[in-house]
Design a protein around this motif. Structure first.
Motif, mmCIF file in Angstrom:
data_model
loop_
_atom_site.group_PDB
_atom_site.id
_atom_site.type_symbol
_atom_site.label_atom_id
_atom_site.label_comp_id
_atom_site.label_asym_id
_atom_site.label_seq_id
_atom_site.Cartn_x
_atom_site.Cartn_y
_atom_site.Cartn_z
ATOM 1 N N VAL A 190 -38.127 49.247 -11.717
ATOM 2 C CA VAL A 190 -38.874 50.533 -11.556
ATOM 3 C C VAL A 190 -40.128 50.353 -12.363
ATOM 4 C CG1 VAL A 190 -37.858 51.816 -13.709
ATOM 5 C CG2 VAL A 190 -38.663 53.113 -11.757
ATOM 6 N N HIS A 191 -40.139 49.619 -13.539
ATOM 7 C CA HIS A 191 -41.217 49.360 -14.329
ATOM 8 C C HIS A 191 -42.404 48.522 -13.670
ATOM 9 C CE1 HIS A 191 -43.310 48.614 -17.996
ATOM 10 N NE2 HIS A 191 -43.378 47.220 -17.841
ATOM 11 N N ALA A 208 -33.041 53.543 -13.076
ATOM 12 C CA ALA A 208 -34.199 54.188 -13.738
ATOM 13 C C ALA A 208 -34.383 53.565 -15.157
ATOM 14 C CB ALA A 208 -33.589 55.615 -14.119
ATOM 15 N N ARG A 253 -25.397 57.037 -1.158
ATOM 16 C CA ARG A 253 -25.462 58.516 -1.189
ATOM 17 C C ARG A 253 -26.843 58.507 -1.760
ATOM 18 N NH1 ARG A 253 -22.091 62.845 -1.196
ATOM 19 N NH2 ARG A 253 -20.742 61.332 -0.566
ATOM 20 N N ALA A 254 -27.443 57.941 -2.253
ATOM 21 C CA ALA A 254 -29.016 57.965 -2.672
ATOM 22 C C ALA A 254 -29.831 58.185 -1.150
ATOM 23 C CB ALA A 254 -29.499 57.037 -3.595
ATOM 24 N N GLN A 268 -28.764 58.762 1.822
ATOM 25 C CA GLN A 268 -28.626 60.055 2.700
ATOM 26 C C GLN A 268 -29.162 61.210 2.104
ATOM 27 O OE1 GLN A 268 -24.311 59.939 2.298
ATOM 28 N NE2 GLN A 268 -23.872 58.591 4.263
ATOM 29 N N TYR A 269 -29.205 61.359 0.658
ATOM 30 C CA TYR A 269 -29.674 62.389 0.248
ATOM 31 C C TYR A 269 -31.271 62.625 0.289
ATOM 32 C CZ TYR A 269 -30.472 65.944 -3.661
ATOM 33 O OH TYR A 269 -30.701 67.169 -4.082
ATOM 34 N N LEU A 315 -37.078 63.389 0.760
ATOM 35 C CA LEU A 315 -37.990 63.417 -0.317
ATOM 36 C C LEU A 315 -39.245 62.398 -0.328
ATOM 37 C CD1 LEU A 315 -35.252 63.089 -3.148
ATOM 38 C CD2 LEU A 315 -36.445 65.064 -2.167
ATOM 39 N N GLU A 346 -42.153 61.232 -10.603
ATOM 40 C CA GLU A 346 -41.090 62.184 -10.762
ATOM 41 C C GLU A 346 -39.751 61.339 -10.767
ATOM 42 O OE1 GLU A 346 -42.315 66.718 -9.949
ATOM 43 O OE2 GLU A 346 -41.754 65.428 -8.310
ATOM 44 N N LYS A 347 -38.888 61.928 -11.249
ATOM 45 C CA LYS A 347 -37.373 61.360 -11.404
ATOM 46 C C LYS A 347 -36.309 62.604 -10.687
ATOM 47 C CE LYS A 347 -34.553 60.540 -14.670
ATOM 48 N NZ LYS A 347 -34.258 59.820 -15.977
ATOM 49 N N LEU A 348 -35.622 62.484 -9.762
ATOM 50 C CA LEU A 348 -34.645 63.262 -9.491
ATOM 51 C C LEU A 348 -33.581 63.504 -10.537
ATOM 52 C CD1 LEU A 348 -33.698 64.799 -6.730
ATOM 53 C CD2 LEU A 348 -32.251 62.690 -6.625
ATOM 54 N N LEU A 351 -24.831 66.255 -1.564
ATOM 55 C CA LEU A 351 -25.823 66.316 -0.302
ATOM 56 C C LEU A 351 -26.581 67.518 -0.164
ATOM 57 C CD1 LEU A 351 -24.965 64.311 2.715
ATOM 58 C CD2 LEU A 351 -26.858 63.938 1.131
ATOM 59 N N LYS A 381 -48.293 60.475 -9.447
ATOM 60 C CA LYS A 381 -47.549 61.568 -9.957
ATOM 61 C C LYS A 381 -46.196 60.588 -9.909
ATOM 62 C CE LYS A 381 -46.049 66.044 -9.648
ATOM 63 N NZ LYS A 381 -45.878 67.115 -8.381
ATOM 64 N N GLU A 392 -38.544 53.785 -19.184
ATOM 65 C CA GLU A 392 -38.694 52.556 -18.455
ATOM 66 C C GLU A 392 -37.927 51.648 -19.509
ATOM 67 O OE1 GLU A 392 -42.449 51.584 -16.786
ATOM 68 O OE2 GLU A 392 -42.965 53.846 -16.592
ATOM 69 N N LEU A 438 -43.877 50.714 -10.657
ATOM 70 C CA LEU A 438 -44.878 51.475 -11.306
ATOM 71 C C LEU A 438 -46.182 50.916 -11.794
ATOM 72 C CD1 LEU A 438 -42.544 54.080 -13.154
ATOM 73 C CD2 LEU A 438 -43.776 54.439 -11.038
ATOM 74 N N THR A 442 -27.291 62.836 -6.598
ATOM 75 C CA THR A 442 -27.250 62.716 -5.110
ATOM 76 C C THR A 442 -25.727 62.843 -4.761
ATOM 77 O OG1 THR A 442 -27.008 60.333 -5.337
ATOM 78 C CG2 THR A 442 -29.127 61.064 -5.111
ATOM 79 N N ILE A 450 -44.473 59.627 -6.755
ATOM 80 C CA ILE A 450 -43.616 58.443 -7.005
ATOM 81 C C ILE A 450 -42.167 59.583 -7.147
ATOM 82 C CG2 ILE A 450 -42.542 56.673 -7.747
ATOM 83 C CD1 ILE A 450 -44.909 55.703 -6.515
ATOM 84 N N VAL A 451 -41.277 59.373 -6.218
ATOM 85 C CA VAL A 451 -39.709 59.955 -6.489
ATOM 86 C C VAL A 451 -38.699 58.926 -6.954
ATOM 87 C CG1 VAL A 451 -38.197 61.623 -5.850
ATOM 88 C CG2 VAL A 451 -40.483 61.816 -5.156
ATOM 89 N N ILE A 452 -38.485 58.911 -7.906
ATOM 90 C CA ILE A 452 -37.282 57.979 -8.495
ATOM 91 C C ILE A 452 -35.994 58.753 -8.470
ATOM 92 C CG2 ILE A 452 -36.388 56.447 -10.536
ATOM 93 C CD1 ILE A 452 -39.617 56.691 -11.432
ATOM 94 N N VAL A 453 -35.191 57.756 -7.680
ATOM 95 C CA VAL A 453 -33.775 58.337 -7.406
ATOM 96 C C VAL A 453 -33.068 57.296 -8.033
ATOM 97 C CG1 VAL A 453 -31.901 59.023 -5.742
ATOM 98 C CG2 VAL A 453 -34.604 59.658 -5.044
ATOM 99 N N PRO A 454 -32.505 57.760 -9.310
ATOM 100 C CA PRO A 454 -31.786 56.647 -10.281
ATOM 101 C C PRO A 454 -30.454 56.513 -9.497
ATOM 102 C CG PRO A 454 -32.241 58.406 -11.467
ATOM 103 C CD PRO A 454 -32.653 58.924 -10.051
#
Lengths: 387, 85
Positions: free
Chosen positions: A138-139, A133, A172-173, A175-176, A182, B62-64, B71, B60, B85, A142, B68, A154-158
């Motif tokens: 990521v920058h 993140a 893990r990310a 799989q999640y 998502l 968003e951030k989780l 599960l 849009k 950022e 975007l 994770t 956009i869904v960011i998974v850090p």
């Protein structure tokens, strides 16, 4: 010294030497000086700043390394220097071998086969970015999505993208994101880094998780030369996160706006064309057109009827005149055969009570006869047949 | 995160594909007139809808937030701040 230089330098242009680092000196001008030594010998080394930028790890005194470069003789100081092109940590060799083995194993399982590759959705509604993140990646991504005015969620998974924790977090990310659906496409990656930094993206578990993802995956690991194994297992690969974002969102909003407007005007043109065509097809059935058509249809009949009428008149006239002529002839014939005419010539008609007497035997002696002359009648009695 | 509802509006892509098919059909000139009119009306409706959406749709980000590690923990989203950022 000059002769020595001419003798030595061409001979030792491509040297590979192993040894231990010592006396590391990071010069302010960006060059790195050090001494490479082993149990029996040592040599002064220089790594110039433009090469130093390509270092894939941070060297420390005592590191065992493999060094590639050439020997150079600095005449002014009468000094032999090993000018280094590349420093590789020892042990990297075995790492590379292990990676190569892993690559072969996964390939033989079919993880990298082209048939497995799925196409990316043209207009993904949700795009998942599995990355740090806080990193440049990521920058960069975007920035692309914003520049292109992407209408996307956009869904960011850090996750960590380097270090020991990174592989398990990346797995893990993945799989999640699949478990909770998502997004419709995943970009997994990071910006460029040292060889070790990028290793999580060649981790067996990570590569397998990418291959297993039900959601298409784009591998976006900044690299110049060697592809991380994630590139091979993913549905698409890009050499940088920026390129990956462009791959996932190749659209420019204006282009699509034009496309839609084009379709709209085509629709309008086509329906108008259809209407015009229909009008043209229907024109013969309009009222005034119908009268004209009927007249056109009737015209030959009219002519024919007129012609027939005239023909008939003529025929009738012909027939009538024939009759008149015939009548006249008949009259003349009749007149010619009139008995009165004969009587005038002195003939007479003799009749008894039985009728016309045309044979003597019809008037035996004493038979009363009437004799008709041209004018008047005579009563007579037969004296019998003359012999 | 809501589950995808069954009656969710077809995607931009799907509707664009439909618009393209409708235009193609109309252009072919092979459909009867009444059908051509229906095709035209449907096509125009789609085109206007897509045009409007295209003008309005925004990105849009968003951030989780929920992480994770488990599960089975449903996702929890938060806005991704530029400052992050």
């Amino acid at each position: 010294m000059q002769q020595l230089k001419e003798l030595v330098e061409p001979t030792f242009e491509n040297l590979v030497v192993e040894g231990e680092l010592s006396g590391l000196n990071f010069n302010s001008s960006g060059h790195l000086y050090f001494v490479l030594k082993d149990e029996t010998a040592q040599v002064d080394c220089a790594l110039f700043s433009y090469q130093r930028q390509r270092l894939t790890f941070t060297p420390k005194n005592g590191d065992r390394v493999q060094v590639k470069g050439k020997l150079s003789i600095y005449e002014a100081r009468g000094k032999v220097t090993f000018v280094v092109r590349e420093i590789l940590p020892l042990g990297l060799g075995t790492l590379l071998v292990r990676l190569e083995e892993l690559k072969r194993k996964l390939a033989s399982e079919g993880l990298f086969s082209p048939e497995r590759k799925r196409s990316l959705p043209t207009f993904p509604r949700r795009v998942v970015l599995i990355t740090s993140a806080t990193g440049a990646a990521v920058h960069d991504m975007l920035r692309i999505f914003r520049q292109r005015e992407a209408w996307v969620h956009i869904v960011i998974v850090p996750t960590a993208v380097q270090g020991e924790e990174a592989p398990s977090q990346l797995v893990r990310a993945l799989q999640y994101v699949n478990r909770w659906q998502l997004g419709e496409v995943i970009i997994i990656g990071r910006g460029g880094g040292s060889f070790e930094d990028l290793l999580p993206f060649s981790d067996e578990a990570v590569v397998r998780a990418i291959a297993e993802s039900a959601i298409p995956v784009v591998s976006a690991v900044g690299h110049e030369v060697d592809n991380p194994l994630s590139d091979l297992a993913a549905d698409a690969a890009a050499p940088t996160p920026t390129a990956a974002a462009t791959l996932v969102w190749p659209h420019l909003r204006d282009d699509w706006m034009h496309h839609i407007l084009d379709l709209k005007s085509t629709l309008r043109e086509e329906i108008l064309r259809r209407f015009d065509e229909t009008k043209r097809l229907l024109r013969p059935f309009q009222k005034e057109q119908l009268v004209i058509s009927i007249e056109q249809i009737m015209e030959p009949f009219h002519t024919r009827i007129t012609w027939l009428k005239e023909g008939m008149n003529a025929a009738i006239r012909q027939v009538m005149s024939n009759y008149t002529l015939n009548l006249k002839r008949l009259k003349e014939t009749i007149e010619a055969h009139s008995p009165l005419d004969i009587l005038r010539r002195g003939y007479a008609i003799v009749q008894s009570k039985q009728g016309l007497v045309t044979q003597a035997s019809q008037a035996p002696v004493g038979t009363e006869l009437s004799i008709r002359l041209y004018q008047g009648q005579i009563a007579a009695t037969s004296l019998g047949e003359k012999s | 995160m809501k589950q995808k509802s069954v009656n969710e509006k077809p995607s931009f892509e799907e509707r664009l594909a439909e618009l393209e098919t409708l235009t193609q059909n109309l252009r072919s000139g092979k459909i009867p007139l009444n059908e051509a009119v229906t095709t035209f009306e449907r096509g125009m409706k789609l085109a206007q809808e897509l045009e409007k959406e295209l003008k309005q749709m925004q990105i849009k980000v968003e951030k989780l937030l929920s992480g994770t590690t488990d599960l089975e923990t449903p996702p929890e989203m938060g806005l991704f701040e530029e400052a992050d950022e």
